[in-house]
Design an enzyme around this catalytic site. Structure first.
Site, PDB file in Angstrom:
ATOM      1  N   TYR A 187      30.991  33.883 -88.227  1.00 28.23           N
ATOM      2  CA  TYR A 187      31.443  33.844 -86.688  1.00 28.23           C
ATOM      3  C   TYR A 187      30.109  33.014 -86.665  1.00 28.23           C
ATOM      4  O   TYR A 187      28.509  32.517 -86.964  1.00 28.23           O
ATOM      5  CB  TYR A 187      31.518  34.323 -85.936  1.00 28.23           C
ATOM      6  N   GLY A 189      28.580  29.875 -83.325  1.00 32.92           N
ATOM      7  CA  GLY A 189      28.318  29.884 -82.070  1.00 32.92           C
ATOM      8  C   GLY A 189      27.905  30.759 -81.184  1.00 32.92           C
ATOM      9  O   GLY A 189      26.671  30.868 -81.334  1.00 32.92           O
ATOM     10  N   LEU A 210      26.809  36.130 -87.712  1.00 34.76           N
ATOM     11  CA  LEU A 210      26.497  35.912 -86.798  1.00 34.76           C
ATOM     12  C   LEU A 210      25.970  34.707 -86.809  1.00 34.76           C
ATOM     13  O   LEU A 210      24.182  34.973 -86.937  1.00 34.76           O
ATOM     14  CB  LEU A 210      26.646  36.947 -85.807  1.00 34.76           C
ATOM     15  N   GLU A 211      25.957  33.417 -86.879  1.00 33.25           N
ATOM     16  CA  GLU A 211      24.877  32.147 -86.568  1.00 33.25           C
ATOM     17  C   GLU A 211      25.630  31.833 -85.072  1.00 33.25           C
ATOM     18  O   GLU A 211      25.676  31.002 -84.652  1.00 33.25           O
ATOM     19  CB  GLU A 211      25.702  31.339 -87.642  1.00 33.25           C
ATOM     20  N   LEU A 212      24.333  32.790 -83.988  1.00 32.61           N
ATOM     21  CA  LEU A 212      24.243  32.352 -83.133  1.00 32.61           C
ATOM     22  C   LEU A 212      23.002  31.121 -82.975  1.00 32.61           C
ATOM     23  O   LEU A 212      23.005  30.744 -83.466  1.00 32.61           O
ATOM     24  CB  LEU A 212      23.418  33.730 -82.549  1.00 32.61           C
TER      25      LEU A 212
END
Length: 457
Positions: A187, A189, A210-212
């Site tokens: 993901y 976002g 998770l690429e935040l």
């Protein structure tokens, strides 16, 4: 939307072993490359319609990066996929030890709207190279790009190999994740949605990447080349109208260089985009009225030093420099994701570190200084997903570097070989010899402690 029946067909296809051969993976990558080149013009038009990106910016930040990643894997996949020999310890002698790379299975890739093509297709390339089946969920916000990407996927892959899911993510994603156990979820976002994805994945013990985002700081010390800093900061901050997860979220110049730096930034913005950036070929637009309204609230939380002009009908906000003194304001607590650059100053390093630590573990950290010792000290002092010295965001372009966050800014990493590792299981394999087979290895063990201490140490 991918029905449970279709997802089960993808599982069956993966279990058939069809995606495992390296020749198959290479062929899929070549087909994808050809399709991207075929639709290059359509992608340019779509990204201009969605975000007013020029074709040069599309190549630099979207299609070119994906094609480069495909070319990398076509050259490196044989070496990446080969079993990797490792040393064998004394107790397992004679024997052979190695790491075997296995595809994970059926993986889900969820992408945002700010770089809608690149952030969907870059992990797709890694997942294909690693031998997986893939479900793609693009952003529904960038509708023109979404439609072209759907056409590319439909014409390039069988739906039981790569599936493209449309619809509102808030409804589609939970339903898919609750009815089907993916082998990995990737993901990109915002943090709030990332937490939801993490909870859904945890219920089925599904691993995640998770690429935040977060508030990436940019420190400018008295030892910096200020003209260079102004150019490189402005380039990264106002590219794609600031809608980039690794753009500087706020600027921390030393008090002694602040006025000079601000003057150079104003001059640089004018050189890049002219006196009327709204007319610039190179300056983008805010993606939606919702995002425009959110960004407008920040303009009142500091003193406008440059820019500040806006037009809701055009979804336009000028490159804006905003002097801020109160770190408790929303602009200093929330990720801005727009062309507004808050500027604070510091008098000593501890003061700057206190500001940075209010939003720990940023996705990126930037420092401008010509003093190597000072640069290394800043890199040690500020934990972050990635970092640059004397440039901004360029680490993202190096496939030899892992890209990812830590803590609040994400989990996991990708790009190049790191994507291959993310979408593979590293299986530990020991091939033991059948001879010799010493009796001391078996019970009874009484009196054998001296032997064990020699073998295991």
């Amino acid at each position: 939307m991918s029905s449970l029946l279709q997802l089960n067909k993808m599982r069956e296809y993966f279990l058939s072993g069809a995606t495992r051969p390296i020749a198959f993976r290479k062929q899929q990558l070549k087909q994808l490359r050809q399709s991207i080149l075929q639709y290059e013009g359509a992608l340019n038009e779509a990204l201009y319609k969605d975000l007013k990106k020029s074709k040069e910016e599309v190549w630099f930040s979207e299609t070119g990066l994906v094609l480069s990643e495909i070319n990398y894997f076509l050259k490196q996949i044989d070496d990446l996929a080969a079993p990797r020999r490792v040393s064998t310890n004394l107790i397992n002698m004679p024997g052979k030890s190695y790491v075997m790379y296995e595809p994970l299975g059926v993986v889900l890739i969820i992408a945002p709207w700010n770089y809608p093509f690149q952030l969907l297709f870059l992990p797709l390339v890694g997942a294909i190279a690693a031998g997986n089946c893939i479900v793609l969920k693009p952003s529904e916000i960038t509708t023109a790009t979404e439609a072209v990407m759907q056409q590319i996927i439909a014409e390039t892959f069988e739906p039981y190999y790569v599936s493209y899911v449309t619809g509102e993510g808030a409804a589609v994603i939970p339903e898919m994740m609750q009815q089907f156990k993916f082998d990995h979820v990737f993901y990109t976002g915002g943090t709030a949605v990332g937490k939801i994805i993490y909870r859904l994945a945890a219920e089925q013990l599904t691993p995640v990447t998770l690429e935040l985002g977060g508030k990436s700081p940019c420190v400018v010390t008295p030892n910096a080349d200020l003209k260079l800093a102004a150019r490189r900061i402005a380039l990264a901050k106002f590219s794609n109208a600031g809608q980039m997860c690794i753009t500087p979220d706020y600027l921390l110049p030393h008090q002694s260089v602040k006025d000079t730096l601000v003057a150079l930034l104003k001059e640089t913005i004018n050189k890049f985009y002219g006196e009327q950036p709204v007319e610039s070929y190179d300056y983008g637009r805010i993606v939606s009225k919702k995002q425009f309204s959110r960004l407008m609230q920040y303009l009142h939380q500091g003193k406008v030093l440059a820019g500040g002009t806006h037009n809701e009908e055009l979804l336009y906000i000028a490159p804006t420099l905003l002097e801020v003194t109160d770190t408790s304001l929303p602009i200093m607590q929330e990720e801005i994701f727009g062309p507004i650059l808050p500027i604070l100053t510091y008098n000593d390093d501890n003061e700057a570190l206190q500001i940075i630590r209010q939003n720990p573990d940023p996705l990126a950290f930037y420092v401008f200084t010509n003093n190597k010792v000072e640069a290394d000290d800043w890199l040690q002092q500020v934990p972050s997903g990635g970092a640059c010295v004397n440039t901004v965001a360029r680490h993202y372009l190096n496939k030899s570097l892992p890209f990812g966050g830590r803590g609040n800014s994400g989990i996991g990493r990708y790009h190049g070989a790191y994507s291959f590792e993310t979408f593979s299981h590293q299986k530990a394999v020991l091939k033991a010899a059948t001879w010799p087979d010493p009796t001391f290895a078996y019970p009874p063990y009484q009196g054998k402690i001296a032997i064990f201490k020699k073998l295991i140490r």
